[in-house]
Structure formats: C-alpha cells, structure tokens
Design a protein around this motif. Structure first.
Motif: not given
Length: 361
Positions: A151-162, A177-179
């Motif tokens: 979750p600290l990776s920008v790319k994987e945060r984008e995946f988790l948001q979807e 994720l927002e935190f």
C-alpha cells in the motif's frame, strides 16, 4: 534554599527545604505561574525530572534558579518507595538537591531540540503510515485476497482504489488509502526540511562524509547524541547509545554478555543499517575488513566444533557452518556499528571528515 519539583501536565508539586533540611514550603503551582514562584526563590537550587514537557519548564525556571534535570532511569530512590505521592516525590527531590545526589540528565540546546523534533516527528508519521498499511493487509486478508500488496507504493495504491469490496469495507479501504496518501505528503514535506537542516549544520555535514550515511541518518544521530563535547571519551558515547557489552565479574571470572541496549534504540538501529550499507553496498574497506574478520571467527571451544572439524561429517559441517555464519554475522555487524559510532565520535570531536586507513571519503 533547595527546591524539589514534581512536574505534571498542568501543575507542579513543589517542596522547599532550608539549609538544615527543614521544610519551608509545600505548594502546588500551575505551570503557567512557575515564573512567579521562581522569582520568589531566585538564586536557589532546584531539580525536576526529565518528563515529556520539561523543556519549557526548565527554561522558565532557569531564568531565576540553578536547575538540575534528573535522569528518570536513575531515580531508584524515588521509584522504589513504598509510599509514592506528588508530595513525597517533591520532598525527595528537594532532599537530593540538598545532598547533591541528583543523577543529572542532559538538557539539549535549542538547535538540538529542533533537530529532535524533526526526526522524531518524521518517525512518528512513518509509524502511523505503517499502521494503516497493516490495516489494509488485514482487511484484504479478511476477504480472501492473499495477493501480496504494498500500500505504500503509488502504483499499488492506484490498484487498490479500483478494488471492489462490499460495504462497509470499501469505505474503510478508501479511508485507509487517503490516510496513507496524506501521511506520505507530510513525510515528504518533513524530509525536505530535514535535508535542508542537515545541510546547514557542520556536525551533520561531517557525518555525511561517511559512505552510506544519509541526511536523515546524520541529523538523527546528531539530534540524539547532542553536543559531542559533553562526552569525555568514545566509551561514554558507546555506553550512552547502549552498544556497550554487559560485563559480569566474580572473583577471577569475567563474562561479557550482550549489549546493554540502554539509550536510543532508534540510533542503534540506524548505526546497524549504516554498517550493513558500508560493508555490503558501499564496500567501505575499513569497516569491511573489521566485519569480515569477526564474521569468519569460529568458536572452537565446544565439543561440536571438534566433532565437525575432526570427523569431517559433511551433514554436520554444513549445519554448523550455516549457524556459525549466522551467529557470527549478527555479532559482527553490531561490533561494526560500535566501531562506526566510535569513528563518528572522533570525527565530531576533532571536526574531521571521515578518513580511516584505506578509505576515500
């Protein structure tokens, strides 16, 4: 007069003794009014414990009183008391001031305090961000998602948001994720300030001449050690950080155990990381020679060693050598961290860049 001050968040309990040890006054004072009290006893000696909010109180009282800050870890006389109240603690402080037996604690300068606030603040934000990352791992696991996520990776945060999760877990995931995003921005902002601060101090500039020592590491070590001239020799710094071995002596026997681990665990961890970097990444010849010599060392005093080396049992030999390398490498890297700290002490004390034999800074 001799004054003992038991500090709390909003008030302080105070005891005042005269030269004969008789109680002159016992009073509870709001911390906001301590300067009025101090003026009343201007020139007297006082002591307070190094609590979380002692900086401001120390500075306020020091304008009028000769203030000593007591080391809380060494106040056994108070902590072991059967009857422990604010009044008892304040009187005990006052008695210790009168006897000159206060175990003194270091009071950092404004510059050191600012550095501590920056690096400790960043560390707290990092810990908070890691906590939310762990919450996300737990949430995903509860829904059978075993794919390893970062979750600290920008790319994987984008995946988790979807990612599609049922309510209310979808809202929780979005909140976490927002935190993480907010904390990441705050950490980056602090890191920029830390880098600027480290570049402006001569002490951190010297430390950064060591291969593998970053601006954050340099400022943390400077912040936690404080002014280097308060140490008379390298052994004192090693003991302060807790990298000194525990020694037990009885009669003709002498035993050196593990390190004491007193002081800042944050600094010990950073020194170990810096040592790993120096040995395995930067290939610092000075520290690498020291580390490899210790890591190769074998303990030939035990029976198992004799069995392995004499009988040449291939199975036992592989097992032994694997354990020996593992144990020796851990011991060696801690010893290397201690050696690095000693080098840092001499660099700061002599105001010299890093330049041991065989190393180009």
């Amino acid at each position: 007069m001799f004054i003992g001050i038991d500090v709390h968040k909003r008030y302080s309990q105070i005891a005042v003794l005269d030269q004969n040890g008789e109680i002159v006054e016992e009073v509870r004072v709001e911390n906001a009014n301590l300067d009025d009290f101090a003026q009343q006893y201007a020139g007297s000696k006082a002591a307070l414990e190094a609590t979380s909010n002692y900086y401001h109180i120390h500075d306020t009282l020091s304008e009028y009183l000769d203030v000593t800050v007591a080391n809380p870890g060494k106040l056994k006389l108070i902590s072991d008391s059967d009857k422990k109240t604010d009044r008892v603690d304040a009187k005990q402080f006052a008695r210790m001031v009168r006897l000159g037996s206060i175990p003194e604690s270091y009071v950092p300068t404004d510059e050191v305090r600012q550095a501590r606030a920056l690096v400790r603040g960043r560390q707290k934000l990092v810990e908070n961000r890691t906590e939310y990352a762990n919450k996300i791992h737990s949430l995903l696991s509860d829904h059978g998602i075993t794919q390893e996520m970062k979750p600290l990776s920008v790319k994987e945060r984008e995946f988790l948001q979807e990612l599609s999760l049922p309510a209310p877990w979808d809202a929780l995931l979005e909140s976490y994720l927002e935190f993480i995003q907010t904390l990441t921005e705050q950490i980056e902002s602090l890191e920029a300030e830390i880098e600027e601060r480290a570049g402006s101090l001569k002490e951190t500039q010297l430390l950064m001449t060591i291969p593998g020592v970053s601006y954050f590491m340099a400022l943390t070590i400077y912040a936690e050690l404080g002014e280097i001239n308060r140490f008379d020799r390298a052994k004192e710094v090693v003991s302060y950080v807790g990298l000194n071995p525990i020694i037990r002596e009885s009669g003709d026997s002498r035993f050196e155990g593990s390190i004491s681990k007193r002081g800042s665990g944050r600094v010990r961890w950073l020194l170990v990381q810096a040592s790993y970097s120096a040995v395995h990444t930067c290939e610092d010849e000075y520290l690498s020679r020291f580390y490899n010599r210790l890591a190769r060392k074998k303990n030939s005093k035990t029976a198992i060693v004799a069995t392995v080396h004499t009988c040449e049992d291939e199975y036992l030999s592989r097992f032994y050598n694997r354990l020996a390398r593992k144990k020796n490498s851990k011991t060696a890297i801690v010893a290397t961290a201690r050696k690095l700290l000693v080098s840092m002490y001499h660099m700061l004390d002599r105001e010299e860049v890093y330049g041991p034999p065989g190393v180009s800074a």
